[in-house]
Design an enzyme around this catalytic site. Structure first.
Site, PDB file in Angstrom:
ATOM      1  N   HIS A 134      36.135  -0.158 -36.328  1.00 29.05           N
ATOM      2  CA  HIS A 134      35.143  -1.791 -35.999  1.00 29.05           C
ATOM      3  C   HIS A 134      33.594  -1.497 -36.568  1.00 29.05           C
ATOM      4  O   HIS A 134      32.935  -0.424 -36.593  1.00 29.05           O
ATOM      5  CB  HIS A 134      35.480  -1.452 -34.576  1.00 29.05           C
ATOM      6  CG  HIS A 134      34.597  -0.654 -33.777  1.00 29.05           C
ATOM      7  ND1 HIS A 134      33.189  -1.366 -33.047  1.00 29.05           N
ATOM      8  CD2 HIS A 134      34.717   0.417 -33.043  1.00 29.05           C
ATOM      9  CE1 HIS A 134      32.959   0.161 -32.738  1.00 29.05           C
ATOM     10  NE2 HIS A 134      33.568   0.474 -32.694  1.00 29.05           N
ATOM     11  N   ASP A 146      27.854   3.921 -33.244  1.00 28.85           N
ATOM     12  CA  ASP A 146      29.335   3.748 -32.469  1.00 28.85           C
ATOM     13  C   ASP A 146      29.348   2.110 -33.239  1.00 28.85           C
ATOM     14  O   ASP A 146      28.496   1.065 -32.518  1.00 28.85           O
ATOM     15  CB  ASP A 146      29.915   3.672 -31.367  1.00 28.85           C
ATOM     16  CG  ASP A 146      30.196   2.830 -30.647  1.00 28.85           C
ATOM     17  OD1 ASP A 146      31.156   2.849 -31.316  1.00 28.85           O
ATOM     18  OD2 ASP A 146      30.814   2.611 -29.624  1.00 28.85           O
ATOM     19  N   GLU A 180      35.733  -4.503 -30.895  1.00 29.89           N
ATOM     20  CA  GLU A 180      36.435  -3.683 -30.671  1.00 29.89           C
ATOM     21  C   GLU A 180      35.857  -3.074 -29.152  1.00 29.89           C
ATOM     22  O   GLU A 180      36.270  -3.544 -28.415  1.00 29.89           O
ATOM     23  CB  GLU A 180      36.542  -2.446 -31.485  1.00 29.89           C
ATOM     24  CG  GLU A 180      36.983  -1.409 -31.025  1.00 29.89           C
ATOM     25  CD  GLU A 180      36.567  -0.892 -30.227  1.00 29.89           C
ATOM     26  OE1 GLU A 180      36.965   0.537 -30.049  1.00 29.89           O
ATOM     27  OE2 GLU A 180      35.280  -0.348 -30.071  1.00 29.89           O
ATOM     28  N   GLU A 181      34.957  -3.562 -29.315  1.00 27.77           N
ATOM     29  CA  GLU A 181      34.296  -3.528 -27.938  1.00 27.77           C
ATOM     30  C   GLU A 181      34.888  -4.052 -26.532  1.00 27.77           C
ATOM     31  O   GLU A 181      34.277  -3.983 -25.298  1.00 27.77           O
ATOM     32  CB  GLU A 181      32.756  -3.309 -27.919  1.00 27.77           C
ATOM     33  CG  GLU A 181      32.189  -2.097 -29.073  1.00 27.77           C
ATOM     34  CD  GLU A 181      32.176  -0.963 -28.855  1.00 27.77           C
ATOM     35  OE1 GLU A 181      32.298  -1.123 -27.448  1.00 27.77           O
ATOM     36  OE2 GLU A 181      31.431   0.140 -29.095  1.00 27.77           O
ATOM     37  N   ASP A 209      35.933   5.796 -36.004  1.00 27.68           N
ATOM     38  CA  ASP A 209      35.112   5.360 -35.055  1.00 27.68           C
ATOM     39  C   ASP A 209      34.542   6.167 -34.708  1.00 27.68           C
ATOM     40  O   ASP A 209      35.041   7.129 -33.513  1.00 27.68           O
ATOM     41  CB  ASP A 209      36.156   4.583 -33.467  1.00 27.68           C
ATOM     42  CG  ASP A 209      34.617   4.173 -32.988  1.00 27.68           C
ATOM     43  OD1 ASP A 209      33.803   3.818 -32.682  1.00 27.68           O
ATOM     44  OD2 ASP A 209      35.783   3.666 -31.764  1.00 27.68           O
ATOM     45  N   HIS A 296      26.802   3.797 -26.609  1.00 25.74           N
ATOM     46  CA  HIS A 296      26.632   2.141 -25.788  1.00 25.74           C
ATOM     47  C   HIS A 296      25.676   1.830 -25.125  1.00 25.74           C
ATOM     48  O   HIS A 296      24.930   0.886 -24.990  1.00 25.74           O
ATOM     49  CB  HIS A 296      27.700   2.235 -24.729  1.00 25.74           C
ATOM     50  CG  HIS A 296      29.319   2.108 -26.109  1.00 25.74           C
ATOM     51  ND1 HIS A 296      30.298   1.969 -25.075  1.00 25.74           N
ATOM     52  CD2 HIS A 296      29.492   2.178 -26.777  1.00 25.74           C
ATOM     53  CE1 HIS A 296      31.218   1.536 -25.427  1.00 25.74           C
ATOM     54  NE2 HIS A 296      31.142   1.952 -26.733  1.00 25.74           N
TER      55      HIS A 296
END
Ligand code: TRP
Ligand code: ZN
Ligand code: CA
Length: 447
Positions: A134, A146, A180-181, A209, A296
């Site tokens: 992603h 990420d 994706e998130e 990922d 994140h």
């Protein structure tokens, strides 16, 4: 970094055997170790040597993704300008390298999302090996680990395919997923909109990922056995222990492929879980700290990358694409052989054993441990042949069966999944009838 060349020990050799056995398993990606009849060593050409992916090139892509985020409000999230700019960057590289690219659009949360699909011309259109990552970040930050890391690594792998002008047997496809998130929106959209006939052509999907975590672990997805074994083979070759990925199977873009019945696998260097003391012992880094403390968060920047993990995982991806995409069957795991002769005294005599020391294999032996036995004997109906595991567990291979034939030149498949792989294994042979005699010529274990 490339896998090291196998070492040769005196009579006991450790050899990475690639493609020596004809595949018989029916699945699109044949499972290793299910074969019982050895084929001639010369029967199959070796797969082309996978390249050493230059980690500097992967990092250069990450620097570009960081610049894109910086120029677009600090993120590359779905629906934001930084996402589309990321797609444009990746697409331009692939177009220049000779890929056929397709931009797929979808709508999610009221914004247009994009998947980028890149096909390398050639290969069997009915057998597609797909790799994906992603490309979107969360809103909170630039998303360099990420998942700039997976995105940049598969981009550089695709560019290496082009540099090599690789002509694999399988058709190679790469995918960069949007949103994706938000719940794997892009990859779900891709899979759900593939006609059934196209789905069935995908022989495997590899997902990447988070593969450059700053306090890294080396995790291999525990899904399709062939894909899993391929990654493990790479890591055995470079001497790095791996663990099974346990942070949650459904948490990335392989999930929709798996749900569609497509064999999946992948690599992961860890997110918000904490590295244990045992993990720090074997991998280095800091125990009691998250694999990625910036998961994140706004600090998931180009400083949030462990270069060694990024390097190893990038090489592992190329290794998998080259091997799984090649004409040859997937290489079995490492094999260990003892070619020293051991005399088998005539009955009534003691059982004799021939040892093989296994090292460098993580975890337990497979459910499909292959035992190749070569015993020269004038009447094999006399013989009881057992495999003895390091802890003394006995697996009977032959029990005075097989009648009047000479010699035992045969492969056996043993479910040894309850045995720790490393240690001294033995082939044990006892002669229970007088007159005929012989010797253990050689034997081999393939993991
Ligand atoms: N997909 C998650 C994300 O992007 C990260 C993640 C957590 C993950 N656990 C995983 C990815 C296990 C692969 C495997 O936020
Ligand atoms: Zn992610
Ligand atoms: Ca011999």
């Amino acid at each position: 970094m490339s896998p090291s060349v196998p070492r040769r020990l005196a009579a006991v050799t450790a050899v990475a055997v690639a493609g020596l056995f004809a595949a018989t398993a029916p699945s699109a990606l044949a499972a290793p170790g299910t074969v019982t009849a050895p084929a001639a060593v010369s029967a199959v050409a070796a797969a082309p040597t996978p390249p050493d992916i230059p980690v500097a090139n992967v990092k250069a892509h990450l620097a570009q993704l960081q610049s894109i985020a910086t120029a677009n409000g600090g993120n590359r999230a779905h629906g934001k300008a930084g996402y589309k700019a990321s797609i444009d960057y990746v697409k331009a590289k692939l177009d220049a390298a000779g890929f056929t690219t397709t931009l797929q659009t979808f709508t999610s949360s009221g914004a247009t999302g994009y998947n980028l699909i890149a096909d390398w011309p050639g290969g069997d259109p009915n057998s597609v090996l797909m790799s994906g990552s992603h490309l979107d970040s969360v809103n909170a930050g630039p998303g360099i680990n990420d998942n700039g890391s997976g995105s940049a690594a598969i981009l550089e792998t695709a560019l290496a395919v082009s540099r090599a002008q690789l002509q694999p047997t399988k058709h190679l496809r790469f995918g960069w997923w949007g949103a994706e998130e938000l719940g794997m929106i892009g990859s779900k959209y891709y899979v759900n909109n593939l006609p059934a006939a196209e789905k069935s052509k995908i022989s495997g999907y590899l997902n990447f990922d988070m593969i450059g975590s700053p306090n890294p672990g080396y995790f291999v997805y525990d899904d399709d056995p062939t894909i899993e074994q391929t990654f493990k083979n790479f890591y055995v070759g470079v001497g790095i222990p791996t663990e099974i990925e346990t942070e949650g199977d459904g948490r990335s873009d392989h999930a929709p492929f798996k749900d569609a019945g497509i064999p999946v696998g992948g690599l992961f260097s860890g997110a918000d879980y904490t590295k244990t003391a045992a993990q720090a012992q074997k991998w280095g880094g800091t125990s009691g700290k998250a694999f990625d403390a910036c998961y994140h968060a706004s600090c998931d920047t180009s400083a949030n990358i462990d270069d060694t993990a990024l390097d190893r995982n990038s090489d592992a991806i190329a290794y998998a694409v080259w091997n799984l995409g090649a004409a040859t069957p997937v290489p079995p795991g490492p094999s260990f052989e003892n070619t020293a002769d051991v005399n088998i005294p005539d009955s009534p005599g003691a059982a004799v054993t021939s040892p093989i020391t296994v090292s460098g294999v993580t975890g337990n032996a497979p459910a499909t441990l292959k035992v190749d036995v070569n015993i020269v004997h004038t009447y094999v109906g006399d013989l009881v042949v057992d495999l003895v595991a390091p802890d003394g567990s006995v697996y009977n291979l032959r029990n005075r069966s097989g009648g009047s034939a000479d010699n035992i030149v045969q492969g056996f498949t043993v479910n040894a999944s309850s045995e720790v792989a490393n240690g001294v294994w033995k082939l044990q042979v006892k002669d229970l009838a007088a007159q005929d005699t012989g010797y253990i010529n050689s034997w081999k274990l393939t993991f």
